[in-house]
Scaffold this motif. Sequence first.
Motif, PDB file in Angstrom:
ATOM      1  N   PRO A  42       0.829  -1.209   0.000  1.00  0.00           N
ATOM      2  CA  PRO A  42       0.000   0.000   0.000  1.00  0.00           C
ATOM      3  C   PRO A  42       0.861   1.255   0.000  1.00  0.00           C
ATOM      4  O   PRO A  42       1.989   1.267   0.484  1.00  0.00           O
ATOM      5  N   ALA A  43       0.323   2.320  -0.584  1.00  0.00           N
ATOM      6  CA  ALA A  43       1.036   3.596  -0.618  1.00  0.00           C
ATOM      7  C   ALA A  43       1.236   4.097   0.813  1.00  0.00           C
ATOM      8  O   ALA A  43       0.318   4.026   1.632  1.00  0.00           O
ATOM      9  N   PRO A  44       2.427   4.616   1.143  1.00  0.00           N
ATOM     10  CA  PRO A  44       2.701   5.028   2.520  1.00  0.00           C
ATOM     11  C   PRO A  44       1.924   6.264   2.947  1.00  0.00           C
ATOM     12  O   PRO A  44       1.746   6.513   4.133  1.00  0.00           O
ATOM     13  N   GLY A  45       1.456   7.080   1.994  1.00  0.00           N
ATOM     14  CA  GLY A  45       0.694   8.272   2.357  1.00  0.00           C
ATOM     15  C   GLY A  45       1.540   9.501   2.609  1.00  0.00           C
ATOM     16  O   GLY A  45       1.026  10.511   3.073  1.00  0.00           O
ATOM     17  N   TYR A  46       2.830   9.414   2.291  1.00  0.00           N
ATOM     18  CA  TYR A  46       3.701  10.569   2.471  1.00  0.00           C
ATOM     19  C   TYR A  46       4.930  10.429   1.585  1.00  0.00           C
ATOM     20  O   TYR A  46       5.208   9.360   1.050  1.00  0.00           O
ATOM     21  N   SER A  47       5.656  11.530   1.443  1.00  0.00           N
ATOM     22  CA  SER A  47       6.955  11.527   0.777  1.00  0.00           C
ATOM     23  C   SER A  47       7.973  12.136   1.721  1.00  0.00           C
ATOM     24  O   SER A  47       7.616  12.751   2.738  1.00  0.00           O
ATOM     25  N   ILE A  48       9.238  11.992   1.385  1.00  0.00           N
ATOM     26  CA  ILE A  48      10.317  12.445   2.269  1.00  0.00           C
ATOM     27  C   ILE A  48      11.044  13.615   1.626  1.00  0.00           C
ATOM     28  O   ILE A  48      11.317  13.612   0.424  1.00  0.00           O
ATOM     29  N   LYS A  49      11.347  14.626   2.445  1.00  0.00           N
ATOM     30  CA  LYS A  49      12.142  15.744   1.964  1.00  0.00           C
ATOM     31  C   LYS A  49      13.628  15.374   2.041  1.00  0.00           C
ATOM     32  O   LYS A  49      14.009  14.374   2.654  1.00  0.00           O
ATOM     33  N   GLY A 141       0.172  16.797  11.501  1.00  0.00           N
ATOM     34  CA  GLY A 141       1.134  16.350  12.498  1.00  0.00           C
ATOM     35  C   GLY A 141       1.536  14.916  12.212  1.00  0.00           C
ATOM     36  O   GLY A 141       0.733  14.132  11.692  1.00  0.00           O
ATOM     37  N   TYR A 142       2.768  14.569  12.548  1.00  0.00           N
ATOM     38  CA  TYR A 142       3.285  13.227  12.262  1.00  0.00           C
ATOM     39  C   TYR A 142       3.409  12.436  13.561  1.00  0.00           C
ATOM     40  O   TYR A 142       3.989  12.920  14.551  1.00  0.00           O
ATOM     41  N   ILE A 143       2.833  11.216  13.577  1.00  0.00           N
ATOM     42  CA  ILE A 143       2.920  10.328  14.734  1.00  0.00           C
ATOM     43  C   ILE A 143       4.105   9.399  14.519  1.00  0.00           C
ATOM     44  O   ILE A 143       4.051   8.477  13.699  1.00  0.00           O
ATOM     45  N   GLU A 144       5.187   9.637  15.225  1.00  0.00           N
ATOM     46  CA  GLU A 144       6.446   8.943  14.989  1.00  0.00           C
ATOM     47  C   GLU A 144       6.317   7.440  15.165  1.00  0.00           C
ATOM     48  O   GLU A 144       6.761   6.657  14.332  1.00  0.00           O
ATOM     49  N   GLY A 145       5.705   6.987  16.254  1.00  0.00           N
ATOM     50  CA  GLY A 145       5.653   5.556  16.533  1.00  0.00           C
ATOM     51  C   GLY A 145       4.763   4.776  15.586  1.00  0.00           C
ATOM     52  O   GLY A 145       4.987   3.593  15.349  1.00  0.00           O
ATOM     53  N   GLU A 146       3.735   5.429  15.030  1.00  0.00           N
ATOM     54  CA  GLU A 146       2.788   4.734  14.167  1.00  0.00           C
ATOM     55  C   GLU A 146       3.022   4.997  12.691  1.00  0.00           C
ATOM     56  O   GLU A 146       2.333   4.444  11.833  1.00  0.00           O
ATOM     57  N   LEU A 170      -7.482  11.202  12.199  1.00  0.00           N
ATOM     58  CA  LEU A 170      -6.493  10.545  11.362  1.00  0.00           C
ATOM     59  C   LEU A 170      -6.811  10.706   9.876  1.00  0.00           C
ATOM     60  O   LEU A 170      -6.028  10.308   9.022  1.00  0.00           O
ATOM     61  N   SER A 171      -7.958  11.273   9.570  1.00  0.00           N
ATOM     62  CA  SER A 171      -8.327  11.611   8.200  1.00  0.00           C
ATOM     63  C   SER A 171      -9.102  12.914   8.241  1.00  0.00           C
ATOM     64  O   SER A 171      -9.622  13.306   9.287  1.00  0.00           O
ATOM     65  N   CYS A 172      -9.188  13.574   7.092  1.00  0.00           N
ATOM     66  CA  CYS A 172      -9.929  14.836   7.028  1.00  0.00           C
ATOM     67  C   CYS A 172     -10.527  14.962   5.634  1.00  0.00           C
ATOM     68  O   CYS A 172      -9.792  15.092   4.649  1.00  0.00           O
ATOM     69  N   THR A 173     -11.833  14.912   5.555  1.00  0.00           N
ATOM     70  CA  THR A 173     -12.521  14.944   4.277  1.00  0.00           C
ATOM     71  C   THR A 173     -13.477  16.131   4.217  1.00  0.00           C
ATOM     72  O   THR A 173     -13.645  16.872   5.196  1.00  0.00           O
ATOM     73  N   ALA A 174     -14.117  16.278   3.051  1.00  0.00           N
ATOM     74  CA  ALA A 174     -15.105  17.349   2.900  1.00  0.00           C
ATOM     75  C   ALA A 174     -16.248  17.170   3.900  1.00  0.00           C
ATOM     76  O   ALA A 174     -16.800  18.151   4.407  1.00  0.00           O
ATOM     77  N   LYS A 175     -16.595  15.929   4.210  1.00  0.00           N
ATOM     78  CA  LYS A 175     -17.660  15.669   5.180  1.00  0.00           C
ATOM     79  C   LYS A 175     -17.270  16.178   6.562  1.00  0.00           C
ATOM     80  O   LYS A 175     -18.102  16.768   7.278  1.00  0.00           O
ATOM     81  N   ASP A 176     -16.017  15.976   6.963  1.00  0.00           N
ATOM     82  CA  ASP A 176     -15.551  16.467   8.264  1.00  0.00           C
ATOM     83  C   ASP A 176     -15.605  17.992   8.310  1.00  0.00           C
ATOM     84  O   ASP A 176     -15.971  18.582   9.332  1.00  0.00           O
ATOM     85  N   LEU A 177     -15.223  18.630   7.196  1.00  0.00           N
ATOM     86  CA  LEU A 177     -15.268  20.091   7.131  1.00  0.00           C
ATOM     87  C   LEU A 177     -16.696  20.597   7.285  1.00  0.00           C
ATOM     88  O   LEU A 177     -16.955  21.540   8.038  1.00  0.00           O
ATOM     89  N   LYS A 178     -17.640  19.990   6.592  1.00  0.00           N
ATOM     90  CA  LYS A 178     -19.027  20.437   6.647  1.00  0.00           C
ATOM     91  C   LYS A 178     -19.601  20.277   8.045  1.00  0.00           C
ATOM     92  O   LYS A 178     -20.316  21.155   8.539  1.00  0.00           O
ATOM     93  N   GLN A 179     -19.278  19.176   8.717  1.00  0.00           N
ATOM     94  CA  GLN A 179     -19.775  18.963  10.068  1.00  0.00           C
ATOM     95  C   GLN A 179     -19.165  19.958  11.046  1.00  0.00           C
ATOM     96  O   GLN A 179     -19.854  20.476  11.932  1.00  0.00           O
ATOM     97  N   THR A 180     -17.858  20.244  10.881  1.00  0.00           N
ATOM     98  CA  THR A 180     -17.198  21.213  11.754  1.00  0.00           C
ATOM     99  C   THR A 180     -17.765  22.615  11.534  1.00  0.00           C
ATOM    100  O   THR A 180     -18.003  23.370  12.489  1.00  0.00           O
ATOM    101  N   LEU A 181     -18.004  22.972  10.294  1.00  0.00           N
ATOM    102  CA  LEU A 181     -18.572  24.274   9.973  1.00  0.00           C
ATOM    103  C   LEU A 181     -19.987  24.408  10.522  1.00  0.00           C
ATOM    104  O   LEU A 181     -20.368  25.467  11.033  1.00  0.00           O
ATOM    105  N   LEU A 182     -20.747  23.325  10.464  1.00  0.00           N
ATOM    106  CA  LEU A 182     -22.105  23.346  11.001  1.00  0.00           C
ATOM    107  C   LEU A 182     -22.092  23.574  12.512  1.00  0.00           C
ATOM    108  O   LEU A 182     -22.891  24.361  13.046  1.00  0.00           O
TER     109      LEU A 182
END
Length: 221
Positions: A42-49, A141-146, A170-182
């Motif tokens: 699976p894709a790691p979900g990040y890249s390294i600088k 934010g990055y969780i080092e141990g996980e 651990l995720s943030c989608t358009a649905k999370d934004l709409k609920q937070t805005l509400l």
Amino acid sequence: MDRDQEYHSISKVLKIIGVSRSTFYYQKNYRVEEKKVSEGRPAPGYSIKEDGLNVADEQIKEYLLEEIAGDGFNYGYRKLTKVLRRKYNLIINKKKVYRLCKELDILRPQRQKKVSYPRKLARNRTITGSNQLWESDIKYGYIEGEDRFFFVLSIIDVYDRSIIEYYMGLSCTAKDLKQTLLRALFKRKQINELEKPVIRTNNGPQFMEDGSHISILSIFS
């Protein structure tokens, strides 16, 4: 061994039922190989600088959106790969940039068709009180141990500089934004107001739904 039990060679059985040896062994080996197929890593979900710092894919998507909104409007994914390497010091290949661009639907052929949602710069506004202009942004934010990232979405009143509402996960989608805005609208008693606050964002991927930017009216749909 039971005297009534009789065994036959594979060749004899195949000859009786009219199946060639090549067909039999092909089907047999194919089924075995099919079970061995791996789904891939699976894709790691990040890249390294270059300095070793991990950068979340969501942050890289924001970099890509910023580039095509500016001087990189006509850039393809190969040119955007070079920009990410040079400007942001990312160790990233063109295949991943292509995948991220495809997820954002900003590959050049698709982008030329999207004429109904032009990207616009926010205009300056004069505010005289609270609940006129809100800002929303996402930090990572990055969780080092996980070996994974978490997201912090905040909605801030530009006038009084207070955080009205926030979301962390651990995720943030358009649905999370709409609920937070509400929740923010309820907290500031703006839910029934005819003229609601203007929401200003950084045009990140979380603030887009079905190819267009989320409007304040869409949270009631």
